[in-house]
Design a protein around this motif. Structure first.
Motif, mmCIF file in Angstrom:
data_model
loop_
_atom_site.group_PDB
_atom_site.id
_atom_site.type_symbol
_atom_site.label_atom_id
_atom_site.label_comp_id
_atom_site.label_asym_id
_atom_site.label_seq_id
_atom_site.Cartn_x
_atom_site.Cartn_y
_atom_site.Cartn_z
ATOM 1 N N LEU A 80 0.811 -1.215 0.000
ATOM 2 C CA LEU A 80 0.000 0.000 0.000
ATOM 3 C C LEU A 80 0.843 1.264 0.000
ATOM 4 C CD1 LEU A 80 -2.783 -1.014 2.558
ATOM 5 C CD2 LEU A 80 -3.025 -0.759 0.084
ATOM 6 N N GLY A 81 2.146 1.103 -0.162
ATOM 7 C CA GLY A 81 3.027 2.260 -0.183
ATOM 8 C C GLY A 81 3.782 2.420 1.120
ATOM 9 N N THR A 82 4.673 3.388 1.131
ATOM 10 C CA THR A 82 5.514 3.680 2.287
ATOM 11 C C THR A 82 5.415 5.159 2.605
ATOM 12 O OG1 THR A 82 7.036 1.919 1.639
ATOM 13 C CG2 THR A 82 7.840 3.519 3.249
ATOM 14 N N THR A 83 5.295 5.484 3.876
ATOM 15 C CA THR A 83 5.224 6.879 4.281
ATOM 16 C C THR A 83 6.564 7.562 4.048
ATOM 17 O OG1 THR A 83 5.876 6.431 6.566
ATOM 18 C CG2 THR A 83 3.527 6.281 6.035
ATOM 19 N N PHE A 84 6.561 8.892 4.110
ATOM 20 C CA PHE A 84 7.783 9.640 3.855
ATOM 21 C C PHE A 84 8.832 9.446 4.943
ATOM 22 C CE2 PHE A 84 4.765 12.508 1.430
ATOM 23 C CZ PHE A 84 5.142 11.995 0.205
ATOM 24 N N ASP A 85 8.428 8.903 6.083
ATOM 25 C CA ASP A 85 9.431 8.605 7.114
ATOM 26 C C ASP A 85 9.813 7.124 7.141
ATOM 27 O OD1 ASP A 85 7.021 7.727 8.009
ATOM 28 O OD2 ASP A 85 7.067 8.776 9.930
ATOM 29 N N GLY A 86 9.449 6.391 6.059
ATOM 30 C CA GLY A 86 9.936 5.027 5.875
ATOM 31 C C GLY A 86 9.115 3.921 6.498
ATOM 32 N N VAL A 87 7.901 4.196 6.970
ATOM 33 C CA VAL A 87 7.058 3.174 7.586
ATOM 34 C C VAL A 87 6.026 2.692 6.565
ATOM 35 C CG1 VAL A 87 5.448 2.668 9.460
ATOM 36 C CG2 VAL A 87 7.350 4.254 9.838
ATOM 37 N N PRO A 88 5.887 1.372 6.350
ATOM 38 C CA PRO A 88 4.852 0.888 5.428
ATOM 39 C C PRO A 88 3.456 1.332 5.876
ATOM 40 C CG PRO A 88 6.403 -0.865 5.959
ATOM 41 C CD PRO A 88 6.719 0.283 6.880
ATOM 42 N N VAL A 89 2.671 1.786 4.929
ATOM 43 C CA VAL A 89 1.313 2.241 5.237
ATOM 44 C C VAL A 89 0.493 1.097 5.827
ATOM 45 C CG1 VAL A 89 -0.838 3.131 4.243
ATOM 46 C CG2 VAL A 89 1.368 4.036 3.465
ATOM 47 N N ALA A 90 0.696 -0.108 5.319
ATOM 48 C CA ALA A 90 -0.051 -1.261 5.835
ATOM 49 C C ALA A 90 0.217 -1.492 7.317
ATOM 50 C CB ALA A 90 0.313 -2.509 5.032
ATOM 51 N N VAL A 279 -3.650 7.971 0.308
ATOM 52 C CA VAL A 279 -3.974 7.106 -0.829
ATOM 53 C C VAL A 279 -4.161 5.657 -0.370
ATOM 54 C CG1 VAL A 279 -3.147 6.214 -3.024
ATOM 55 C CG2 VAL A 279 -2.779 8.605 -2.448
ATOM 56 N N GLY A 280 -3.298 5.186 0.520
ATOM 57 C CA GLY A 280 -3.394 3.808 0.991
ATOM 58 C C GLY A 280 -4.679 3.540 1.751
ATOM 59 N N VAL A 281 -5.049 4.443 2.653
ATOM 60 C CA VAL A 281 -6.286 4.281 3.409
ATOM 61 C C VAL A 281 -7.494 4.381 2.480
ATOM 62 C CG1 VAL A 281 -7.747 5.277 5.200
ATOM 63 C CG2 VAL A 281 -5.283 5.109 5.559
ATOM 64 N N GLY A 282 -7.473 5.371 1.593
ATOM 65 C CA GLY A 282 -8.583 5.524 0.656
ATOM 66 C C GLY A 282 -8.762 4.309 -0.227
ATOM 67 N N THR A 283 -7.664 3.755 -0.719
ATOM 68 C CA THR A 283 -7.727 2.566 -1.567
ATOM 69 C C THR A 283 -8.309 1.379 -0.806
ATOM 70 O OG1 THR A 283 -5.817 3.300 -2.862
ATOM 71 C CG2 THR A 283 -6.370 0.958 -2.933
ATOM 72 N N THR A 284 -7.886 1.195 0.428
ATOM 73 C CA THR A 284 -8.387 0.076 1.225
ATOM 74 C C THR A 284 -9.879 0.197 1.484
ATOM 75 O OG1 THR A 284 -6.237 -0.083 2.329
ATOM 76 C CG2 THR A 284 -8.080 -1.210 3.364
ATOM 77 N N LEU A 285 -10.339 1.386 1.822
ATOM 78 C CA LEU A 285 -11.764 1.590 2.070
ATOM 79 C C LEU A 285 -12.581 1.358 0.801
ATOM 80 C CD1 LEU A 285 -11.663 4.750 4.367
ATOM 81 C CD2 LEU A 285 -12.014 2.372 5.041
ATOM 82 N N ILE A 286 -12.045 1.761 -0.329
ATOM 83 C CA ILE A 286 -12.731 1.531 -1.608
ATOM 84 C C ILE A 286 -12.836 0.032 -1.887
ATOM 85 C CG2 ILE A 286 -12.546 1.800 -4.105
ATOM 86 C CD1 ILE A 286 -11.242 4.538 -3.511
ATOM 87 N N LEU A 287 -11.746 -0.698 -1.648
ATOM 88 C CA LEU A 287 -11.757 -2.144 -1.872
ATOM 89 C C LEU A 287 -12.799 -2.827 -0.993
ATOM 90 C CD1 LEU A 287 -7.950 -2.989 -2.196
ATOM 91 C CD2 LEU A 287 -9.715 -3.343 -3.937
ATOM 92 N N ILE A 288 -12.884 -2.418 0.266
ATOM 93 C CA ILE A 288 -13.858 -3.018 1.173
ATOM 94 C C ILE A 288 -15.275 -2.754 0.689
ATOM 95 C CG2 ILE A 288 -14.822 -2.907 3.506
ATOM 96 C CD1 ILE A 288 -11.992 -2.344 4.517
ATOM 97 N N PHE A 289 -15.544 -1.504 0.324
ATOM 98 C CA PHE A 289 -16.891 -1.159 -0.129
ATOM 99 C C PHE A 289 -17.249 -1.903 -1.416
ATOM 100 C CE2 PHE A 289 -19.699 1.420 -2.766
ATOM 101 C CZ PHE A 289 -20.797 1.533 -1.922
ATOM 102 N N LEU A 290 -16.338 -1.954 -2.374
ATOM 103 C CA LEU A 290 -16.616 -2.640 -3.634
ATOM 104 C C LEU A 290 -16.797 -4.139 -3.422
ATOM 105 C CD1 LEU A 290 -14.187 -0.837 -6.116
ATOM 106 C CD2 LEU A 290 -16.662 -0.569 -5.923
#
Length: 310
Positions: A80-90, A279-290
């Motif tokens: 789901l990507g990586t934050t600007f401080d190096g932590v995976p969004v997941a 983007v990562g949170v938005g994508t996950t919520l979209i996947l759940i809803f769909l």
């Protein structure tokens, strides 16, 4: 065969919607003013070499479409990507999912139980003061912005009556979750009550109910067995999809009640211009809803051939 074609058509539609919505979210997030890399330094600007390296590392100088395609490729591997401080969004989301899921399910139970009950009573007592009261209450509930309801609930039930905590999850479930869950549930509850009311009224006017009455079947049996079973079917479709709305609709409420869930994470990420997290949170919520929407459609299609896609 027809069901398989319907399922395939729905999968294609879901895929198109997913690509379109995620691209819009991605484009809007990266179109926001300000430089997220420069903001990492706070009051002390980062050296130009560091900024250039970070922009290269996160591909911020690439064309938008290329950035999106790279992000899309990572999604298929669970990245789901990586934050600007190096932590995976997941990883950031994993620590917050329990709070959001607990809040959403609590709200879901509240709105389903109360919504079905109010709608049933209003439908059975059509045009009575109870029916008018339910209709008026549901209209008022859907007319007030959610943040106004949240702040009002904090003032009344938290600060004045001191029945429930107004922030945090220290008190645990259910004490810490009842108030924010009730705030979220108000809007779904209103929709369920109105939907159930209309369905009950239609069912009571159907021919098979008239036949049961003519045969002398007790009213309790007619309502408890036949009316409930036939009236609740449209409601089940709504409440299944509404669970996805509840997960996404917790953003404002988690911010107001200071709950450390996905909504608060998204709220903070928007405020700090943390694009990958948004983007990562938005994508996950979209996947759940769909996914929930697709599941409901396929179940309905399997149970009722009249609504299958052709």
């Amino acid at each position: 065969m027809r069901f398989a074609r319907a399922a395939g058509a729905r999968l294609i539609e879901v895929g198109i919607v997913f690509l379109g919505v995620t691209f819009i979210i991605y484009a809007m997030v990266w179109a926001l003013p300000g430089d997220p890399i420069a903001a990492l330094g706070g009051d002390r600007p980062l050296p130009a070499a560091v900024v250039a390296e970070l922009r290269r590392q996160f591909h911020l100088d690439d064309p938008l479409l290329l950035q999106y395609l790279r992000y899309l490729g990572g999604l298929f591997t669970g990245d789901l990507g990586t934050t600007f401080d190096g932590v995976p969004v997941a990883d950031r989301m994993a620590a917050r999912w329990p709070v959001t899921i607990t809040l959403a399910i609590t709200a879901w139970v509240i709105e389903v139980v109360l919504g079905v009950l109010l709608g049933l009573v209003a439908g059975l007592r059509k045009n009575s003061w109870i029916d008018r009261g339910v209709l008026l209450t549901t209209i008022l509930a859907t007319s007030i912005p959610i943040f106004v309801v949240a702040v009002g609930a904090q003032l009344i039930f938290g600060l004045q009556l001191k029945w429930l905590p107004i922030a945090g999850t220290t008190a645990g479930w259910p004490t810490a979750y009842i108030l924010p869950a009730a705030v979220i549930a108000i809007f779904g509850l209103a929709a369920i009550a109105r939907l159930m009311r209309g369905s009950v009224i239609d069912t009571l006017q159907s021919d098979f109910v008239r036949t049961l009455r003519a045969k002398g079947v007790p009213r309790r049996t007619i309502v408890g067995t036949h009316v409930m079973r036939n009236s609740v079917a449209p409601v089940l479709t709504f409440v299944a999809i509404d669970l996805g709305y509840l997960l996404g609709g917790a953003v404002v409420v988690e911010g107001v009640f200071n709950l450390p869930g996905i909504g608060q994470l998204l709220f903070t990420a928007i405020r700090t211009h943390e694009g990958p997290t948004v983007v990562g949170v938005g994508t996950t919520l979209i996947l759940i809803f769909l996914a929930l929407s697709l599941l409901v459609d396929l179940v309905n299609s399997a149970l009722d051939p009249r609504i299958r896609h052709v």
